[in-house]
Design a protein around this motif. Sequence first.
Motif, PDB file in Angstrom:
ATOM      1  N   ALA A  68       0.848  -1.190   0.000  1.00  0.00           N
ATOM      2  CA  ALA A  68       0.000   0.000   0.000  1.00  0.00           C
ATOM      3  C   ALA A  68       0.882   1.237   0.000  1.00  0.00           C
ATOM      4  CB  ALA A  68      -0.903  -0.002   1.234  1.00  0.00           C
ATOM      5  N   ARG A  69       0.363   2.303  -0.533  1.00  0.00           N
ATOM      6  CA  ARG A  69       1.145   3.536  -0.599  1.00  0.00           C
ATOM      7  C   ARG A  69       1.295   4.137   0.803  1.00  0.00           C
ATOM      8  NH1 ARG A  69      -3.554   6.612  -4.119  1.00  0.00           N
ATOM      9  NH2 ARG A  69      -5.209   6.406  -2.560  1.00  0.00           N
ATOM     10  N   HIS A  70       2.476   4.632   1.110  1.00  0.00           N
ATOM     11  CA  HIS A  70       2.753   5.226   2.415  1.00  0.00           C
ATOM     12  C   HIS A  70       3.655   6.432   2.255  1.00  0.00           C
ATOM     13  CE1 HIS A  70       0.810   2.338   5.017  1.00  0.00           C
ATOM     14  NE2 HIS A  70       1.424   1.326   4.423  1.00  0.00           N
ATOM     15  N   GLY A  71       3.583   7.295   3.249  1.00  0.00           N
ATOM     16  CA  GLY A  71       4.457   8.455   3.275  1.00  0.00           C
ATOM     17  C   GLY A  71       5.607   8.204   4.235  1.00  0.00           C
ATOM     18  N   ASP A  72       5.712   9.032   5.252  1.00  0.00           N
ATOM     19  CA  ASP A  72       6.839   8.886   6.183  1.00  0.00           C
ATOM     20  C   ASP A  72       6.519   7.859   7.268  1.00  0.00           C
ATOM     21  OD1 ASP A  72       5.951  10.450   8.823  1.00  0.00           O
ATOM     22  OD2 ASP A  72       5.242  11.603   7.092  1.00  0.00           O
ATOM     23  N   LYS A  73       7.541   7.416   7.964  1.00  0.00           N
ATOM     24  CA  LYS A  73       7.423   6.348   8.966  1.00  0.00           C
ATOM     25  C   LYS A  73       6.818   6.836  10.279  1.00  0.00           C
ATOM     26  CE  LYS A  73      12.161   7.058  10.604  1.00  0.00           C
ATOM     27  NZ  LYS A  73      13.498   6.443  10.796  1.00  0.00           N
ATOM     28  N   ARG A  74       6.548   8.120  10.383  1.00  0.00           N
ATOM     29  CA  ARG A  74       5.972   8.646  11.630  1.00  0.00           C
ATOM     30  C   ARG A  74       4.447   8.543  11.668  1.00  0.00           C
ATOM     31  NH1 ARG A  74       8.459  14.513  12.255  1.00  0.00           N
ATOM     32  NH2 ARG A  74       7.586  14.662  10.160  1.00  0.00           N
ATOM     33  N   ALA A  75       3.857   7.930  10.642  1.00  0.00           N
ATOM     34  CA  ALA A  75       2.401   7.765  10.610  1.00  0.00           C
ATOM     35  C   ALA A  75       1.933   6.896  11.785  1.00  0.00           C
ATOM     36  CB  ALA A  75       1.981   7.126   9.292  1.00  0.00           C
TER      37      ALA A  75
END
Length: 202
Positions: A68-75
Amino acid sequence: MSANTFTLEAAAAANIQVAGSDKGSQAVHDLIVAYQANRRTGSANTKTRGEVSGNNKKIFRQKGTGNARHGDKRAPIFVGGGVVFGPRPCDYSKKVNKSTRRLALRRVLGDLIAASRISTVAEFSVADGKTKSFIKAVKDLTDAKKVLIVAASFDEATYLAGRNVQDVLLMTAAEVNIEQLMKADAVILVDNALETLASRTA
């Protein structure tokens, strides 16, 4: 040193106003709730995704990985990421006006007098500052387990003598509150405290 039971007649003679059982219960409830709320620190705190340590780098490319698409690891969905809707610093303090405080004090004093839990003494002091002498002085006044002694002030030797006695609390008439009065099995009023209590209930 002997104690005399404090009656409604004695309260009237000392200009201490008390309330009967027909009013003041809500004032007592409101004030106790305020005491408990004001002791809460409200310091619990969690970090949001904007406060967690880390950068804004995208963890992997948008397409072609099968994930799945993700941004930064702080989500918030990642371990070590931010917390959603977590506790934040909060002020729980409540304000109670003077008339409510006065009514609550009148009601509690009235209930204690009706239950014969208040006694008066001419003076209370422990000159040698010894805990053993303090315990004996209290036992001479009452056999109750939890005792509250209220005076206009106490000398340093008396404070030192009573600081290790957990079941006996020394309070000045200007600072004593209804929570301390309600928790005590017996309340000892020193004569020099009556004037201050009269002004607080007037």
